[in-house]
Design a protein around this motif. Structure first.
Motif, short mmCIF file in Angstrom:
data_model
loop_
_atom_site.label_atom_id
_atom_site.label_comp_id
_atom_site.label_asym_id
_atom_site.label_seq_id
_atom_site.Cartn_x
_atom_site.Cartn_y
_atom_site.Cartn_z
N CYS A 166 -61.74 18.44 -1.68
CA CYS A 166 -61.66 19.64 -0.84
C CYS A 166 -60.23 19.95 -0.42
O CYS A 166 -59.80 19.60 0.67
CB CYS A 166 -62.57 19.42 0.37
SG CYS A 166 -62.85 20.90 1.29
N TYR A 215 -58.91 15.23 0.06
CA TYR A 215 -58.97 16.48 0.81
C TYR A 215 -57.62 16.79 1.41
O TYR A 215 -56.74 15.91 1.52
CB TYR A 215 -60.06 16.42 1.89
CG TYR A 215 -59.65 15.62 3.11
CD1 TYR A 215 -59.55 14.24 3.05
CD2 TYR A 215 -59.37 16.25 4.33
CE1 TYR A 215 -59.16 13.50 4.16
CE2 TYR A 215 -59.00 15.52 5.43
CZ TYR A 215 -58.89 14.14 5.35
OH TYR A 215 -58.51 13.42 6.44
N THR A 217 -58.46 23.84 -7.43
CA THR A 217 -59.48 24.05 -6.42
C THR A 217 -59.84 25.53 -6.30
O THR A 217 -60.77 25.99 -6.95
CB THR A 217 -59.04 23.46 -5.08
OG1 THR A 217 -57.80 24.03 -4.69
CG2 THR A 217 -58.90 21.95 -5.18
N TYR A 258 -67.88 21.60 -2.67
CA TYR A 258 -67.05 20.51 -3.18
C TYR A 258 -66.58 19.60 -2.05
O TYR A 258 -65.38 19.49 -1.79
CB TYR A 258 -65.83 21.08 -3.94
CG TYR A 258 -66.22 22.03 -5.05
CD1 TYR A 258 -66.85 21.55 -6.20
CD2 TYR A 258 -65.95 23.39 -4.95
CE1 TYR A 258 -67.22 22.42 -7.23
CE2 TYR A 258 -66.31 24.27 -5.98
CZ TYR A 258 -66.95 23.78 -7.11
OH TYR A 258 -67.30 24.64 -8.12
N PRO A 259 -67.52 18.96 -1.37
CA PRO A 259 -67.14 18.16 -0.20
C PRO A 259 -66.24 16.97 -0.57
O PRO A 259 -65.44 16.53 0.24
CB PRO A 259 -68.48 17.69 0.36
CG PRO A 259 -69.45 17.80 -0.78
CD PRO A 259 -68.97 18.94 -1.60
N TYR A 276 -66.55 26.62 0.51
CA TYR A 276 -65.91 25.76 -0.47
C TYR A 276 -66.23 24.29 -0.20
O TYR A 276 -66.57 23.53 -1.12
CB TYR A 276 -64.38 25.99 -0.51
CG TYR A 276 -63.79 25.35 -1.73
CD1 TYR A 276 -63.80 26.01 -2.97
CD2 TYR A 276 -63.29 24.05 -1.70
CE1 TYR A 276 -63.33 25.41 -4.11
CE2 TYR A 276 -62.82 23.44 -2.85
CZ TYR A 276 -62.84 24.12 -4.05
OH TYR A 276 -62.38 23.52 -5.19
N ALA A 277 -66.13 23.91 1.06
CA ALA A 277 -66.39 22.51 1.44
C ALA A 277 -67.85 22.13 1.20
O ALA A 277 -68.17 20.98 0.89
CB ALA A 277 -66.03 22.30 2.91
#
Lengths: 484, 484
Positions: free
Chosen positions: B225, B259, B198, B221-222, B217-218
């Motif tokens: 995550c 996530y 990540t 790359y939701p 970042y979210a």
């Protein structure tokens, strides 16, 4: 010689981050990254920097091929515009580094990368991989060679190395650190370093008896006749058979340039003393006794202390894998951002004070005692600082500032260790030959006091911060603290 | 993808010996060499065989180019007729090997080479290098995965691996032994294994603050995550910031597939429990907690024993270097010569009884308990011997023959482990994909009793000799003894 394409030799997160920087249009955010390590392997007081030549080659060769792009596309996480950008990716930044073979200490930037963030990030993993590996093995080799004193040390570890590259580049690093030659033919070819080797047990076993095997070997290689004597019984068969063959050569008027025996099992101290006596009594006082059984710096030191008669050491597994400490803990940390025409220092905070990084665009100044030529201390300073040899210089321990010393003007020599390697993406550095690096390393090692070369609990060589860097670091630490 | 030419990846003494065999015209002397090891790394009761695919590729690719010949000529030890012979060198022999991913034990031939002496000798070093390395890492990975139980283990070691190959092939071996994925993009591309990752601390540091870094970042790359929460202060800043971002995703109606958070410093047991509580209280009970700080099988076991809440383990340095035991002691020993239409067994004597080799052209027969499917013992037998499952079978410890057991007919299953790889120099084996090898290895591991998988002091799995091989070995030992 074709080499494998290492463009994708990186951690996946570098690419996810780089896509992020690309998307956020941080194209021109130039940053400074330092590659440094926090402690020396094997309790050493120093390490030997190595691997720069291969790191340079890697950076020059970066090229995302269509196959690479297709592969990345198949991960379903990268956008087409980003993949298009990667196709034309090249490194455009500046790199400074300590020359290979240099004696280095913890916390010093061995490599300093000044480049757009995404470029600095892409090369992190491979830079660390290459420099960590070769610095590890060069350091181990310097220890082994120190233990062996004036004896010759050969690198024999290929069969136990962690893959082909570990054998190939490990041999290179071992020669830099102190080995005279390697058994690895490919390393010999690639780096123009001497290769050595005679025969194995299987040679002896492939003949009806040991004496025949030795005779045939001597017939083939009369000038270079080192016989492995432990296939059956070292003292009762191997050494007497070797002596018989040396006598036969003598009777034929053949004078080998290099001859003797190799021990590969049993107690090397006992066997070498017995074998020496037998060889001497037969008149072969110049026959060499070599050994190659699970050696490392500690065993070599102990064998020499016990008066073993070995003068040629073939060191395999323990050197090529750096047994006991098989990794070099190099890290790569952001230390500054270039903002509005100046470097804005950055700090990585940690609960552990030793892990707080040194901020800013920095350099290393090595301070030598003028009289002895030995290293007095290293000073990590900010790039713009100048150390004047004709002024006094305050050195103090950054973790115990009351430990300080003022050097008198003219009593020391200051040398900057980082040299320019890449300028605007172009390599401006001529890599020396492996042999020249080895010679340089040998000279470097003489700048250490013997007390710092001791294998166990050596004297630490001090790495201090300049007053300006020290103050900057503490100001930033306070700022972070107040933000919490 | 072009790979480096490994033809010269050999010890120099192999070439001096081969010239000897050539000169002595031992062209047709066919021999048997066994590649085996004497003890498992890390005190394990077993190892995982790996590296065969790369060993096969190496043998297929052997080709002395003009450059190679010129290099060898420059050593001034090889004759022109021999160099001419090398130009046309190809491997013409037979090879049998244990499939990659197989559970193996000491003294068993993992690879058996039946070939003219000079060919068998040339390939020794590279075979050992490749198989030693990958078997070492696959074995370490199996231990780490065992400690992690049903959790996922990722290979994260590239930056600390001993050179590029150690990272690339180490990742392959780690996946075979039990890792689900690697961070190494090149290994992912080469072996079609999953890659993961990540972001790093530098991502967080490149933004004005941690929350902004997480948000960006979210946004990118939701669906995937995993946020690194220890850049500044794990519990006071990192985890709360991560929760804030997860809440924002939720408010936008985004449901990530995957996530959570990653811990990379501090006490992982304490931090993971605190973080779990915080995540749960915020309603993120399915958020993953992953960790990646100096992990190995022992630390993972202890963290799990203390109830840590980590379910995803990123294992770096200690796995990729097999820290604690960074070499696999594979050796390659002559076991027979083919003379007058039959294999004449050969023995290597040693002062140490464990180091006396097993003579003859051999096979490995694995004996499974029919009821449980678990391994009862392995039997090293001569090639012509047949084990009948419908007859009783005597098993005895070759070092303590009074320890014996007779298996009843029909109570066991016998499986021969060595499969044909090369026949008359032609490869007749289809290498499975890395993923298939991984699946096979996973099944193999279930044939071990839990008692033999224990990390410390596990139950030994017995490797016995057939009565015929035992008798042959002892007859040869007596013959050698009487010759002295």
């Amino acid at each position: 010689m074709p080499t494998i394409d290492l463009t994708l030799l990186t951690d996946f997160y570098q690419l996810t981050m780089i896509q992020g920087y690309y998307k956020l249009n941080q194209k021109d955010q130039v940053v400074v990254f330092d590659l440094f390590y926090r402690s020396n392997p094997h309790g050493s007081s120093f390490s030997i920097a190595a691997g720069l030549e291969q790191a340079i080659q890697y950076i020059k060769d970066i090229n995302f091929t269509d196959d690479d792009i297709d592969y990345l596309r198949s991960q379903h996480i990268f956008k087409e515009d980003f993949l298009e950008y990667l196709k034309s990716f090249t490194f455009t930044g500046d790199i400074y580094a300590v020359p290979e073979g240099t004696v280095v200490f913890p916390n010093e930037p061995l490599v300093k990368v000044i480049a757009p963030l995404r470029e600095a990030q892409l090369i992190e993993t491979a830079l660390l991989n290459i420099i960590n590996h070769q610095s590890l093995i060069a350091t181990k080799a310097a220890r082994v060679k120190w233990a062996a004193e004036d004896d010759i040390v050969l690198e024999f570890g290929l069969r136990r190395a962690q893959g082909p590259d570990a054998g190939i580049y490990g041999a290179r690093a071992a020669v830099i650190g102190g080995c005279s030659a390697t058994s690895n033919v490919l390393a010999g070819q690639l780096f123009d370093i001497p290769v050595k080797g005679t025969h194995a047990h299987s040679w002896v076993m492939s003949f009806p008896d040991e004496l025949t095997a030795f005779r045939e070997y001597a017939k083939l290689y009369p000038m270079n006749c080192l016989l492995l004597v432990d296939t059956y019984d070292t003292l009762r068969k191997g050494v007497p058979n070797a002596i018989k063959v040396f006598q036969e050569l003598k009777e034929k008027g053949i004078k080998p340039k290099f001859y003797g025996i190799r021990l590969d099992s049993g107690d090397l101290s006992y066997l070498s003393k017995k074998a020496r006596k037998m060889l001497d009594e037969a008149g072969f006082t110049d026959a060499i006794i070599s050994a190659s059984s699970d050696l490392d710096e500690y065993l070599i030191r102990d064998l020499k202390l016990q008066g073993s008669k070995i003068t040629l050491w073939g060191v395999g597994t323990n050197l090529i894998t750096s047994k006991g400490n098989p990794s070099f803990g190099g890290v790569y940390k952001l230390s500054a951002k270039y903002v509005d025409g100046a470097f804005e220092p950055k700090l990585k905070i940690s609960e552990n004070p030793d892990k707080i990084t040194n901020p800013g665009n920095k350099k290393i100044v090595r301070i030598y005692d003028k009289e002895t030529g030995k290293i007095k201390a290293d000073l990590i300073a900010l790039q713009h600082e100048v150390i004047h040899e004709n002024q006094s210089l305050l050195l103090f321990d950054p973790n115990a500032t009351w430990k300080h010393m003022r050097l008198q003007p003219g009593s020391f020599i200051a040398r900057e260790l980082l040299v320019p390697i890449f300028k605007n993406g172009t390599c401006i550095y001529d890599c020396p030959s492996t042999f020249d690096i080895k010679q340089y390393c040998n000279k470097e090692l003489t700048t250490l006091w013997d007390e710092s070369r001791r294998l166990t609990n050596p004297q630490t060589v001090y790495v201090d911060l300049s007053e300006e860097l020290y103050d900057l670091k503490h100001t930033l630490m306070k700022q972070y603290k107040s933000m919490q």
